[in-house]
Design a protein around this motif. Structure first.
Motif, PDB file in Angstrom:
ATOM      1  N   GLU A  44       0.838  -1.200   0.000  1.00  0.00           N
ATOM      2  CA  GLU A  44       0.000   0.000   0.000  1.00  0.00           C
ATOM      3  C   GLU A  44       0.870   1.247   0.000  1.00  0.00           C
ATOM      4  O   GLU A  44       1.706   1.453   0.865  1.00  0.00           O
ATOM      5  CB  GLU A  44      -0.911   0.026   1.231  1.00  0.00           C
ATOM      6  N   LEU A  45       0.675   2.114  -0.999  1.00  0.00           N
ATOM      7  CA  LEU A  45       1.372   3.384  -1.092  1.00  0.00           C
ATOM      8  C   LEU A  45       0.341   4.491  -1.132  1.00  0.00           C
ATOM      9  O   LEU A  45      -0.714   4.343  -1.744  1.00  0.00           O
ATOM     10  CB  LEU A  45       2.243   3.429  -2.354  1.00  0.00           C
ATOM     11  N   LYS A  46       0.635   5.618  -0.492  1.00  0.00           N
ATOM     12  CA  LYS A  46      -0.331   6.705  -0.368  1.00  0.00           C
ATOM     13  C   LYS A  46       0.101   7.907  -1.214  1.00  0.00           C
ATOM     14  O   LYS A  46       1.296   8.205  -1.298  1.00  0.00           O
ATOM     15  CB  LYS A  46      -0.432   7.139   1.099  1.00  0.00           C
ATOM     16  N   GLU A  73       9.254   2.687   5.654  1.00  0.00           N
ATOM     17  CA  GLU A  73       8.200   2.261   6.573  1.00  0.00           C
ATOM     18  C   GLU A  73       7.628   0.905   6.157  1.00  0.00           C
ATOM     19  O   GLU A  73       7.365   0.038   7.001  1.00  0.00           O
ATOM     20  CB  GLU A  73       7.094   3.315   6.599  1.00  0.00           C
ATOM     21  N   LEU A  74       7.451   0.714   4.846  1.00  0.00           N
ATOM     22  CA  LEU A  74       6.956  -0.572   4.346  1.00  0.00           C
ATOM     23  C   LEU A  74       7.934  -1.697   4.670  1.00  0.00           C
ATOM     24  O   LEU A  74       7.533  -2.810   5.006  1.00  0.00           O
ATOM     25  CB  LEU A  74       6.723  -0.491   2.834  1.00  0.00           C
ATOM     26  N   ARG A  96      10.573   7.897   3.018  1.00  0.00           N
ATOM     27  CA  ARG A  96       9.956   7.537   4.299  1.00  0.00           C
ATOM     28  C   ARG A  96       8.957   6.405   4.130  1.00  0.00           C
ATOM     29  O   ARG A  96       8.932   5.447   4.916  1.00  0.00           O
ATOM     30  CB  ARG A  96       9.263   8.764   4.910  1.00  0.00           C
ATOM     31  N   GLN A  97       8.107   6.485   3.097  1.00  0.00           N
ATOM     32  CA  GLN A  97       7.088   5.454   2.893  1.00  0.00           C
ATOM     33  C   GLN A  97       7.702   4.088   2.606  1.00  0.00           C
ATOM     34  O   GLN A  97       7.273   3.071   3.155  1.00  0.00           O
ATOM     35  CB  GLN A  97       6.151   5.850   1.754  1.00  0.00           C
ATOM     36  N   LEU A 109       2.006   6.778  -6.528  1.00  0.00           N
ATOM     37  CA  LEU A 109       2.256   7.810  -5.522  1.00  0.00           C
ATOM     38  C   LEU A 109       1.719   9.176  -5.943  1.00  0.00           C
ATOM     39  O   LEU A 109       1.624  10.078  -5.120  1.00  0.00           O
ATOM     40  CB  LEU A 109       3.764   7.914  -5.259  1.00  0.00           C
ATOM     41  N   GLU A 143       9.546  12.089   1.273  1.00  0.00           N
ATOM     42  CA  GLU A 143       8.330  11.373   1.660  1.00  0.00           C
ATOM     43  C   GLU A 143       8.290   9.987   1.018  1.00  0.00           C
ATOM     44  O   GLU A 143       7.847   9.016   1.629  1.00  0.00           O
ATOM     45  CB  GLU A 143       7.097  12.184   1.257  1.00  0.00           C
ATOM     46  N   ILE A 144       8.773   9.892  -0.234  1.00  0.00           N
ATOM     47  CA  ILE A 144       8.853   8.578  -0.884  1.00  0.00           C
ATOM     48  C   ILE A 144       9.803   7.684  -0.111  1.00  0.00           C
ATOM     49  O   ILE A 144       9.507   6.512   0.153  1.00  0.00           O
ATOM     50  CB  ILE A 144       9.324   8.720  -2.345  1.00  0.00           C
ATOM     51  N   ILE A 186       1.129  11.591  -2.289  1.00  0.00           N
ATOM     52  CA  ILE A 186       2.002  12.469  -1.514  1.00  0.00           C
ATOM     53  C   ILE A 186       1.644  13.926  -1.751  1.00  0.00           C
ATOM     54  O   ILE A 186       1.452  14.364  -2.879  1.00  0.00           O
ATOM     55  CB  ILE A 186       3.474  12.214  -1.900  1.00  0.00           C
TER      56      ILE A 186
END
Length: 235
Positions: free
Chosen positions: A2-4, A21-22, A17-18, A44, A14-15, A6
């Motif tokens: 799952e990617l949100k 985090e994954l 970080r995501q 994204l 932010e990329i 930005i």
């Protein structure tokens, strides 16, 4: 995975970080292949340039590895605590071109000497194939390709058979490709430089193939000093 979408000024951060985090959550595991650059940009909601910058930063941190012709993969072993601060500092400091090459010279001259002593038959064969590829490029296009040059140096780092040195070299190489992109392009395009670079690489290869550590160190040092001089002319 799952990617949100930005919405931030520093998109590439932010990329980064995501994706980190994954990995931390276990949604991306060591050895997993990331989606293509285009697919990541679409999912994204950002530009491919932002994705490319983020992937370069992640590779420099040791989080991912880029395998030409195969894709981008989560690293199996991560020494991020060692390389991440260095990588991020260099990515932020665009004036560090010459300093970056000088640091590379210290690492890579010793890597060449180690490769001459420790490199396997397969390592040396790989270097020989890249020299042949460089010769073909020069004959067909009168210009060396950056990707081939980078592979030559990374194979030397691997041939040294020191995992920490290889990781540091990979970090420096990936960071350099980001901060020195335009300078490196001009380096290859300057009249006569591709011929000089090919001969320098050929001397490095011959020293490693001959198992002459001193000659390999000297050839690598001379090559990188030449590159530094050329970069200084561009500044």
């Amino acid at each position: 995975m799952e990617l949100k979408p930005i919405h931030t000024r520093k998109i590439y951060e932010e990329i980064v970080r995501q994706i980190k985090e994954l990995i931390g959550d276990g949604n991306l595991k060591p050895g997993d292949r990331l989606p293509s650059e285009r697919e990541l940009a679409e999912r994204l909601g950002v530009s491919r340039a932002s994705v490319r910058e983020a992937l370069t930063a992640l590779a420099a941190m040791g989080v991912i590895s880029v395998r030409p012709g195969e894709g981008t993969f989560v690293q199996t072993v991560r020494n991020g605590a060692i390389v991440e601060p260095l990588a991020m500092a260099l990515l932020m400091d665009r004036q560090a071109a010459v300093d970056l090459f000088e640091a590379r010279g210290v690492l890579e001259s010793e890597a060449a000497a180690l490769a001459a002593r420790r490199g396997s038959k397969e390592d040396i064969e790989k270097l020989g194939e890249i020299i042949k590829e460089m010769e073909r490029q020069l004959e067909e296009n009168d210009l060396l390709e950056e990707e081939t040059d980078v592979r030559f140096h990374l194979i030397i780092a691997e041939a040294a058979h020191n995992s920490v040195l290889a990781r540091l070299m990979y970090t420096v190489s990936e960071t350099m490709r980001q901060v020195l992109r335009d300078s490196r392009r001009r380096l290859y395009e300057a009249p006569g430089n591709s011929e000089k670079l090919l001969e320098q690489h050929r001397l490095i290869y011959q020293a490693i193939a001959s198992r002459d550590g001193r000659a390999a160190r000297r050839a690598m040092s001379r090559h990188l000093h030449f590159v530094i001089r050329e970069l200084k002319r561009e500044r």
